[in-house]
Design a protein around this motif. Structure first.
Motif, PDB file in Angstrom:
ATOM      1  N   ALA A 148      47.224  39.451  36.884  1.00 57.11           N
ATOM      2  CA  ALA A 148      48.066  38.368  36.204  1.00 57.11           C
ATOM      3  C   ALA A 148      47.263  37.933  34.917  1.00 57.11           C
ATOM      4  O   ALA A 148      47.756  36.903  34.261  1.00 57.11           O
ATOM      5  CB  ALA A 148      48.236  37.263  37.222  1.00 57.11           C
ATOM      6  N   VAL A 206      47.034  40.994  42.861  1.00 58.63           N
ATOM      7  CA  VAL A 206      48.110  40.337  42.194  1.00 58.63           C
ATOM      8  C   VAL A 206      47.440  39.312  41.138  1.00 58.63           C
ATOM      9  O   VAL A 206      47.740  39.297  39.731  1.00 58.63           O
ATOM     10  CB  VAL A 206      49.129  39.554  42.786  1.00 58.63           C
ATOM     11  CG1 VAL A 206      49.980  38.701  41.963  1.00 58.63           C
ATOM     12  CG2 VAL A 206      50.060  40.394  43.838  1.00 58.63           C
ATOM     13  N   GLY A 207      46.242  38.615  41.478  1.00 62.76           N
ATOM     14  CA  GLY A 207      45.604  37.789  40.768  1.00 62.76           C
ATOM     15  C   GLY A 207      44.961  38.619  39.264  1.00 62.76           C
ATOM     16  O   GLY A 207      44.997  38.168  38.180  1.00 62.76           O
ATOM     17  N   GLN A 234      46.536  39.448  32.494  1.00 64.83           N
ATOM     18  CA  GLN A 234      46.683  40.010  30.917  1.00 64.83           C
ATOM     19  C   GLN A 234      47.424  39.172  30.111  1.00 64.83           C
ATOM     20  O   GLN A 234      48.203  38.199  30.537  1.00 64.83           O
ATOM     21  CB  GLN A 234      47.661  41.326  31.272  1.00 64.83           C
ATOM     22  CG  GLN A 234      46.843  42.231  31.930  1.00 64.83           C
ATOM     23  CD  GLN A 234      48.189  43.339  32.604  1.00 64.83           C
ATOM     24  OE1 GLN A 234      49.214  43.400  32.073  1.00 64.83           O
ATOM     25  NE2 GLN A 234      47.375  44.131  33.483  1.00 64.83           N
ATOM     26  N   THR A 293      46.538  39.373  47.554  1.00 69.35           N
ATOM     27  CA  THR A 293      46.459  38.071  46.421  1.00 69.35           C
ATOM     28  C   THR A 293      45.511  38.422  45.552  1.00 69.35           C
ATOM     29  O   THR A 293      45.664  38.011  44.300  1.00 69.35           O
ATOM     30  CB  THR A 293      46.296  36.889  47.414  1.00 69.35           C
ATOM     31  OG1 THR A 293      45.168  36.947  48.230  1.00 69.35           O
ATOM     32  CG2 THR A 293      47.457  36.348  48.212  1.00 69.35           C
ATOM     33  N   PHE A 310      46.214  40.436  53.492  1.00 68.22           N
ATOM     34  CA  PHE A 310      46.718  39.522  52.528  1.00 68.22           C
ATOM     35  C   PHE A 310      45.689  38.920  51.334  1.00 68.22           C
ATOM     36  O   PHE A 310      45.964  38.803  50.232  1.00 68.22           O
ATOM     37  CB  PHE A 310      46.950  38.161  53.614  1.00 68.22           C
ATOM     38  CG  PHE A 310      47.365  36.948  52.866  1.00 68.22           C
ATOM     39  CD1 PHE A 310      48.517  36.690  52.253  1.00 68.22           C
ATOM     40  CD2 PHE A 310      46.428  35.915  52.969  1.00 68.22           C
ATOM     41  CE1 PHE A 310      49.189  35.755  51.632  1.00 68.22           C
ATOM     42  CE2 PHE A 310      46.706  34.800  52.161  1.00 68.22           C
ATOM     43  CZ  PHE A 310      47.994  34.625  51.500  1.00 68.22           C
ATOM     44  N   VAL A 311      44.396  38.855  51.856  1.00 67.09           N
ATOM     45  CA  VAL A 311      43.475  38.531  51.007  1.00 67.09           C
ATOM     46  C   VAL A 311      43.405  39.649  49.771  1.00 67.09           C
ATOM     47  O   VAL A 311      43.301  39.464  48.709  1.00 67.09           O
ATOM     48  CB  VAL A 311      41.988  38.552  51.639  1.00 67.09           C
ATOM     49  CG1 VAL A 311      40.981  38.436  50.582  1.00 67.09           C
ATOM     50  CG2 VAL A 311      42.129  37.531  52.785  1.00 67.09           C
ATOM     51  N   VAL A 329      44.862  27.088  33.317  1.00 68.49           N
ATOM     52  CA  VAL A 329      46.268  27.693  33.621  1.00 68.49           C
ATOM     53  C   VAL A 329      46.741  27.463  32.311  1.00 68.49           C
ATOM     54  O   VAL A 329      47.450  28.485  31.435  1.00 68.49           O
ATOM     55  CB  VAL A 329      47.121  26.846  34.642  1.00 68.49           C
ATOM     56  CG1 VAL A 329      48.346  27.664  34.367  1.00 68.49           C
ATOM     57  CG2 VAL A 329      46.263  27.489  35.969  1.00 68.49           C
TER      58      VAL A 329
END
Lengths: 358, 292
Positions: free
Chosen positions: B24, B20-21, B26, B17, B13-14, B110
């Protein structure tokens, strides 16, 4: 698992319970998966997981907004929600097992207050640090301070209540109340020193939120929470034995002192990290283990992982509510968990006292 | 599942995630600008945008932006210090103009990643500060000429107020600004606050200069500060304390303000906003302090 041999043949009920607990395990895992998918799909912007997945399947690149919303906003939030929900519920279950008191939770023995003191110190006094150090610590400053101070409170608690290798649970409970009050008072002192802006930050922080989720926070919190959870999951058998009393547990070969130390370590680590990244989120730690005990019985080997799953699911759902109810603004998640959790808690209390029959 | 298996699941799981981080982060090219596309955060910024005649470029506002009434019809993205990144993105801003102190910082990160332009207008509780704010908002909206005109007009009004503020006879009046009376405790305004600034613009002095920001005061300190006038926000209806209850408080009963029952209540954003209406607010406060 070697459960079957430990239960005398002819006692049917425990087997039923065990089967139910296993079924609950699978059911809760499915629920968490569904809640997670929903959480990636529901939000203020018009971006859904399916839409992006369909695009990527067609070989198109998702738009910039889709990428930001899905991967920079919703995914770290989901990861943090799962981690914090699991941490709160499991540390609640561990503390309740340790104190053999279904009403115990890290809030009760001052650990949450201690973690809060650390976080508040970092928010209020962070500016006083030399610029280089503050820059180095960056986003890690608040979680780090919270975890450190929750360790300190726990260590102090342990030293105060342990004499010649024996930990008195009653002393620990009372000392916990005192340490919680002291942490609260020191936090108050810092709040008094805080300026206008910091005060408003603190107010929102104390209501709890996953709104500040970021990959940095995920990276700061998840290793610590994972370690604490892994440690907790290994304590199931010991906590079961402890339910019979310390002497009995020791007689059947449980290293009681080590068990207690591990339980405190795990609960403090998980609580500290959770409080630091999400602020004050109440009622998950106390309500989740309760509900599970009612549904599937008190066996910690099942209770602890189930608590992680249910706590994570509930927090993911609460977070969905917090960011959609008044969208595009956001409701602090602590408000959601308290509004849902407090009536459930009251119901449990009344039920225990036989005042309602539901 | 045993402990080992669970640890493996957690590990996967770690790792998932984190991957994917990383994927993300780009970047992509920002979309072309379409009107309206500006999000105003902070009551004074919103007021300035409307005063510049650019109100139709706003697509949303925060909860502190309550004036002019048209602003209230815009979607509300919540309190400026507790913004939600997805909530802000959902209204589709290309440009965010914000007062100092918007956050939390993670949300700003963000939004930066989402290529939304973000311009912060510094807070400054002086007449010069208001003109700087107007110029900054005007530059952000690319209407510097309009901003120069508004700034000159507001500057003229402020100069007029300053003249009036200096014109009173005798000692300047001592004003105690009370932010709240929660639980019978007086939360008073010290220096470096909007209240301190407006009291100065109106030609009076803040009775409390021993600390910065807003702090609860002991009854004795209030007596010691000897205010001639109490200044409060008008919260409408019966939410504020009545004059009788106010002046019966042990902290206030012996003060000069209590003897003359001098209390002034004004709208919070009007009084403390430090925007285009501040000259009027200061003139009104001056009039009510010294008579016309």
């Amino acid at each position: 698992m070697a459960v079957a041999e430990e239960i005398p043949a002819g006692l049917k009920a425990p087997f039923d319970r065990l089967r139910r607990a296993r079924q609950a395990h699978a059911l809760l895992a499915i629920l968490l998966l569904l809640a997670s998918l929903a959480s990636l799909t529901v939000g203020a912007t018009d971006v859904t997981l399916w839409q992006v997945a369909a695009k990527m399947a067609r070989g198109e690149a998702p738009s910039h907004l889709e990428r930001v919303v899905l991967f920079d906003v919703r995914l770290p939030r989901l990861a943090l929600g799962i981690a914090v929900g699991a941490a709160l519920a499991v540390s609640g279950a561990v503390m309740q097992g340790l104190f053999r008191n279904p009403l115990a939770d890290p809030g009760l023995v001052g650990i949450s207050a201690g973690a809060g003191l650390g976080a508040i110190s970092a928010i209020v006094l962070g500016g006083l640090l030399p610029a280089t150090l503050a820059g180095l610590a960056g986003t890690y400053l608040v979680p780090l301070a919270a975890v450190l101070s929750s360790w300190c409170v726990t260590l102090l608690l342990y030293r105060v209540s342990t004499r010649r290798g024996q930990t008195s649970v009653a002393t620990m409970l009372l000392a916990g109340i005192a340490l919680g009050a002291l942490s609260g008072a020191l936090s108050g002192l810092l709040i008094y020193r805080a300026d206008d802006q910091q005060l408003r930050d603190l107010t929102f922080w104390s209501l709890g939120s996953l709104g500040g989720a970021s990959w940095t926070k995920v990276a700061a919190a998840i290793p610590l929470i994972s370690a604490a959870l892994a440690l907790s999951f290994c304590l199931g058998r010991g906590l079961n034995a402890l339910a019979l009393g310390e002497a009995t547990a020791a007689h059947i070969g449980i290293p009681v002192q080590r068990l207690k130390a591990c339980a405190i370590l795990a609960a403090a680590g998980a609580t500290g990290a959770a409080v630091a990244v999400s602020g004050g989120i109440g009622f998950v730690g106390i309500v989740v283990p309760h509900l599970l005990r009612l549904a599937t019985g008190p066996d910690h080997r099942m209770l602890l992982p189930n608590a992680a799953l249910l706590g994570a699911t509930l927090l993911v759902l609460a977070d969905m509510a917090s960011r959609t109810v008044i969208s595009p603004a956001e409701l602090p998640i602590g408000i959601v968990t308290a509004i849902v959790g407090a009536p459930v808690f009251l119901w449990i209390l009344l039920r225990r006292r036989g005042l309602v029959d539901l | 599942m045993g402990c080992g298996a669970r640890a493996v699941v957690l590990g996967v799981f770690v790792a998932a995630t984190s991957l994917v981080g990383a994927a993300a982060t780009q970047q992509a090219a920002p979309a072309a600008r379409t009107k309206p596309d500006v999000l105003a955060i902070g009551g004074s910024v919103t007021e300035i945008v409307y005063a510049l005649g650019e109100g139709d470029r706003l697509i949303a506002r925060d909860s502190t932006s309550t004036y002019p009434p048209e602003a209230a019809a815009l979607p509300d993205v919540g309190y400026m210090r507790a913004l939600s990144s997805e909530g802000v993105l959902s209204v589709g801003p290309e440009l965010i103009i914000s007062e100092d102190g918007a956050g939390p910082p993670e949300v700003l990160d963000v939004l930066q990643a989402a290529s939304v332009d973000w311009i912060t207008i510094p807070d400054d509780f002086t007449a010069e500060g208001i003109r700087k704010k107007i110029s900054a908002v005007g530059a952000a909206l690319d209407v510097s000429e309009k901003a120069d005109a508004l700034s000159a007009k507001v500057g003229g009004e402020l100069a007029e107020v300053a003249e009036r503020a200096a014109a009173h006879d005798g000692a300047p009046r001592r004003v105690l600004f009370i932010l709240s009376l929660q639980g019978g405790r007086i939360l008073a305004s010290g220096t470096n606050t909007a209240a301190n600034g407006i009291i100065g613009l109106a030609g009076a002095v803040n009775a409390i200069d021993a600390f910065e920001g807003y702090k609860p005061l002991t009854d004795e300190a209030v007596n010691e500060s000897a205010p001639d006038v109490i200044l409060m926000m008008d919260r409408g209806g019966d939410h504020g304390a009545s004059d009788d209850a106010l002046f019966a408080m042990p902290a206030l009963v012996t003060t000069p303000a209590a003897r003359t029952r001098a209390v002034i209540r004004m709208d919070g954003l009007y009084l403390l906003g430090f925007g285009p209406r501040t000259a009027q607010a200061a003139a009104e406060l001056n009039r009510r302090l010294y008579g016309s």
